[in-house]
Design an enzyme around this catalytic site. Structure first.
Site, PDB file in Angstrom:
ATOM      1  N   ASP A 194       0.880  -1.350   0.009  1.00 16.34           N
ATOM      2  CA  ASP A 194       0.039  -0.038  -0.082  1.00 16.34           C
ATOM      3  C   ASP A 194       0.818   1.335  -0.064  1.00 16.34           C
ATOM      4  OD1 ASP A 194      -2.200   1.521   0.213  1.00 16.34           O
ATOM      5  OD2 ASP A 194      -2.472   1.340   2.458  1.00 16.34           O
ATOM      6  N   HIS A 195       0.687   2.089  -0.797  1.00 15.22           N
ATOM      7  CA  HIS A 195       1.301   3.551  -0.595  1.00 15.22           C
ATOM      8  C   HIS A 195       2.784   3.477  -0.995  1.00 15.22           C
ATOM      9  CE1 HIS A 195      -2.200   6.006  -0.336  1.00 15.22           C
ATOM     10  NE2 HIS A 195      -2.868   5.328   0.287  1.00 15.22           N
TER      11      HIS A 195
ATOM     12  N   HIS B 103      -7.512   9.913   4.246  1.00 12.94           N
ATOM     13  CA  HIS B 103      -7.237   8.880   5.373  1.00 12.94           C
ATOM     14  C   HIS B 103      -7.474   8.941   6.765  1.00 12.94           C
ATOM     15  CE1 HIS B 103      -4.131   7.620   1.891  1.00 12.94           C
ATOM     16  NE2 HIS B 103      -5.126   6.759   2.062  1.00 12.94           N
ATOM     17  N   GLY B 104      -7.597   8.150   7.568  1.00 20.33           N
ATOM     18  CA  GLY B 104      -7.988   8.260   8.826  1.00 20.33           C
ATOM     19  C   GLY B 104      -9.443   8.532   9.411  1.00 20.33           C
TER      20      GLY B 104
ATOM     21  N   GLY C   1      -9.461   5.688   1.515  1.00 21.07           N
ATOM     22  CA  GLY C   1      -9.658   6.290   2.386  1.00 21.07           C
ATOM     23  C   GLY C   1     -11.302   6.051   2.637  1.00 21.07           C
TER      24      GLY C   1
ATOM     25  N   ASP D  91      -8.767   0.619   6.527  1.00 21.71           N
ATOM     26  CA  ASP D  91      -8.011   0.448   7.601  1.00 21.71           C
ATOM     27  C   ASP D  91      -8.447   0.933   8.675  1.00 21.71           C
ATOM     28  OD1 ASP D  91      -5.882   0.123   9.070  1.00 21.71           O
ATOM     29  OD2 ASP D  91      -4.634   1.260   8.169  1.00 21.71           O
TER      30      ASP D  91
HETATM   31  P1  13P Z   1      -9.152   4.564   5.883  1.00 22.64           P
HETATM   32  O1  13P Z   1      -8.223   5.563   6.786  1.00 22.64           O
HETATM   33  O2  13P Z   1     -10.467   5.525   5.316  1.00 22.64           O
HETATM   34  O3  13P Z   1      -9.331   3.377   6.331  1.00 22.64           O
HETATM   35  O4  13P Z   1      -8.093   4.232   4.386  1.00 22.64           O
HETATM   36  C1  13P Z   1      -7.378   3.409   4.353  1.00 22.64           C
HETATM   37  C2  13P Z   1      -6.478   3.539   2.924  1.00 22.64           C
HETATM   38  O5  13P Z   1      -6.985   4.189   1.882  1.00 22.64           O
HETATM   39  C3  13P Z   1      -5.329   2.679   2.971  1.00 22.64           C
HETATM   40  O6  13P Z   1      -4.704   2.788   1.878  1.00 22.64           O
HETATM   41  O1  G3H Z   2      -2.931   4.561   3.824  1.00 19.47           O
HETATM   42  C1  G3H Z   2      -2.820   4.548   4.985  1.00 19.47           C
HETATM   43  C2  G3H Z   2      -3.404   3.331   5.799  1.00 19.47           C
HETATM   44  O2  G3H Z   2      -4.229   3.604   6.639  1.00 19.47           O
HETATM   45  C3  G3H Z   2      -1.935   2.641   6.389  1.00 19.47           C
HETATM   46  O3  G3H Z   2      -1.608   3.419   7.331  1.00 19.47           O
HETATM   47  O4  G3H Z   2       0.805   4.114   7.073  1.00 19.47           O
HETATM   48  O5  G3H Z   2      -0.390   4.309   9.254  1.00 19.47           O
HETATM   49  O6  G3H Z   2       0.296   2.125   8.138  1.00 19.47           O
HETATM   50  P1  G3H Z   2      -0.280   3.484   8.153  1.00 19.47           P
HETATM   51 ZN    ZN Z   3      -4.731   4.986   1.183  1.00 24.01          ZN
END
Ligand code: 13P
Ligand code: G3H
Ligand code: ZN
Length: 349
Positions: A83-84, A189-190, A224, A268
């Site tokens: 992820d990312h 996010h968050g 998100g 997440d």
């Molecule tokens: P949330 O913070 O909405 O759960 O998003 C998670 C996300 O996009 C991880 O890449």
């Molecule tokens: O993109 C964000 C996900 O919620 C992962 O979050 O980088 O805190 O592990 P993190």
């Molecule tokens: Zn994300």
């Protein structure tokens, strides 16, 4: 069953007209929660790890936990996704570890904070595609920038600051050859996404629909996408937490997205809320407890419940056994001979 290409998993989702939740993990209990939810609902799964997760758990621990999941639940197709990814090197290291999918988030510079230029994004994403596809690995790119900051990652600000331009989305998909495209439509996010239930002024489903019309063969990704349910917020606050009132992305909006090309839905925060609420409840109501199993078991069950519910709502439930996983060496041949260049149409509803 070997780990599955995310491309295959999303192509199948497009044929079936459903979405697939991509759930973040940092530890064994979260992986167990996802796998039990997948078994309960008979769902294919995408498990994803951020850079922070890979650092927290250490690469080898996390990857071997995924392999254990694969061995223990042979009937469930699992794609393992970075992820990312913030750079070519991050994505390369995930691929070399054995991940079957990576996200190159070139919407931000390597610091994971500063928005990059369109050309920088195209350049780094195309480089990752050129490395990943000959190895059968799927690539997700991002155009537009999400709001918020998670664990130091993110541009901050509101989700409305860098909404995706549909023309750029088309050019980006064509020039990079990504398998899946994350777009910015107002989410962050968050936990703090919206100050009230979102309407079209802050959650731009019209932009998503416009992009899908222009790119009907590209799998769209909604980041998100936690719904931040009130009942999970309430449990945390009831047992000593201090969350401010907040709204997430309503499930019905995600379902509208799924009817318009969204195949991967990133969640997440909802799982974090469920875990924290369950742990707080045990520690608050039974302060004499000190065996971590006394709170980790309810935490794992609370996450399983959220994941199973999302799997059902996104439509992936019931689809684990629909197809035979194609080894990623075969997928690599599909990229080489051009047969994976055309994506299946979204099933008519
Ligand atoms: P949330 O913070 O909405 O759960 O998003 C998670 C996300 O996009 C991880 O890449
Ligand atoms: O993109 C964000 C996900 O919620 C992962 O979050 O980088 O805190 O592990 P993190
Ligand atoms: Zn994300």
């Amino acid at each position: 069953m070997p780990l599955v290409s995310m491309r295959q998993l999303l192509d199948e989702a497009a044929k079936g007209g459903y979405g697939v939740g991509a759930f973040n993990v940092n530890d064994m209990e979260q992986i167990q929660a996802i796998m039990e939810a997948a078994k309960q609902t008979n769902s294919p799964v995408i498990i994803q790890a951020s850079r922070g997760a890979r650092q927290f758990a250490q690469d080898k621990f996390l990857f071997h936990l995924i392999l254990a999941a694969n061995e223990l639940y042979p009937e469930i197709p699992i794609a393992m996704h970075q992820d990312h990814g913030n750079s070519f090197e991050t994505c390369k290291s995930a691929i070399e570890l054995g991940y079957t999918s990576v996200m190159m988030d070139g919407s931000l510079k390597e610091d994971g904070k500063t928005p990059s230029t369109f050309e920088e994004n195209v350049e780094v994403t195309r480089r990752v595609v050129e490395f990943a596809h000959p190895r059968g690995v799927t690539v997700e790119g991002e155009i537009g920038v999400l709001g918020g900051v998670e664990d130091g990652h993110g541009a901050g600000g509101s989700g409305l600051d860098h909404i995706t331009d549909p023309d750029q989305a088309v050019e980006f998909a064509e020039r990079t050859g990504v398998d899946a495209l994350a777009i910015a439509i107002g989410t962050s996010h968050g936990a703090y996404k919206f100050t009230k239930k979102p309407d079209g002024s802050v959650l731009k489903m019209d932009v998503l629909i416009a992009i899908h019309k222009r790119l009907p063969h590209t799998h769209l990704v909604m980041h998100g996408s936690s719904s931040v349910p009130k009942d999970l917020q309430d449990i945390i606050n009831q047992y000593g937490g201090k969350l401010k009132e907040t709204w997430g992305v309503p499930v019905e909006e995600i379902q509208l997205g799924i009817r318009n090309g969204v195949r991967k839905v990133n969640v997440d925060t909802d799982n974090r809320l469920a875990i924290t609420g369950a742990i707080r409840k045990v520690l608050w109501t039974q302060p004499e407890k000190f065996d971590p199993r006394d709170y980790m078991k309810p935490a794992r069950e609370a996450m399983q419940k959220v994941v199973a519910q999302r799997m059902t709502e996104f439509g992936q439930a019931g689809h684990a056994g629909d197809y035979k996983p194609i080894p990623i060496t075969e997928i690599a041949k599909g990229y080489a001979d051009g047969s994976l260049a055309t994506r299946p149409l979204v099933a008519a509803k």
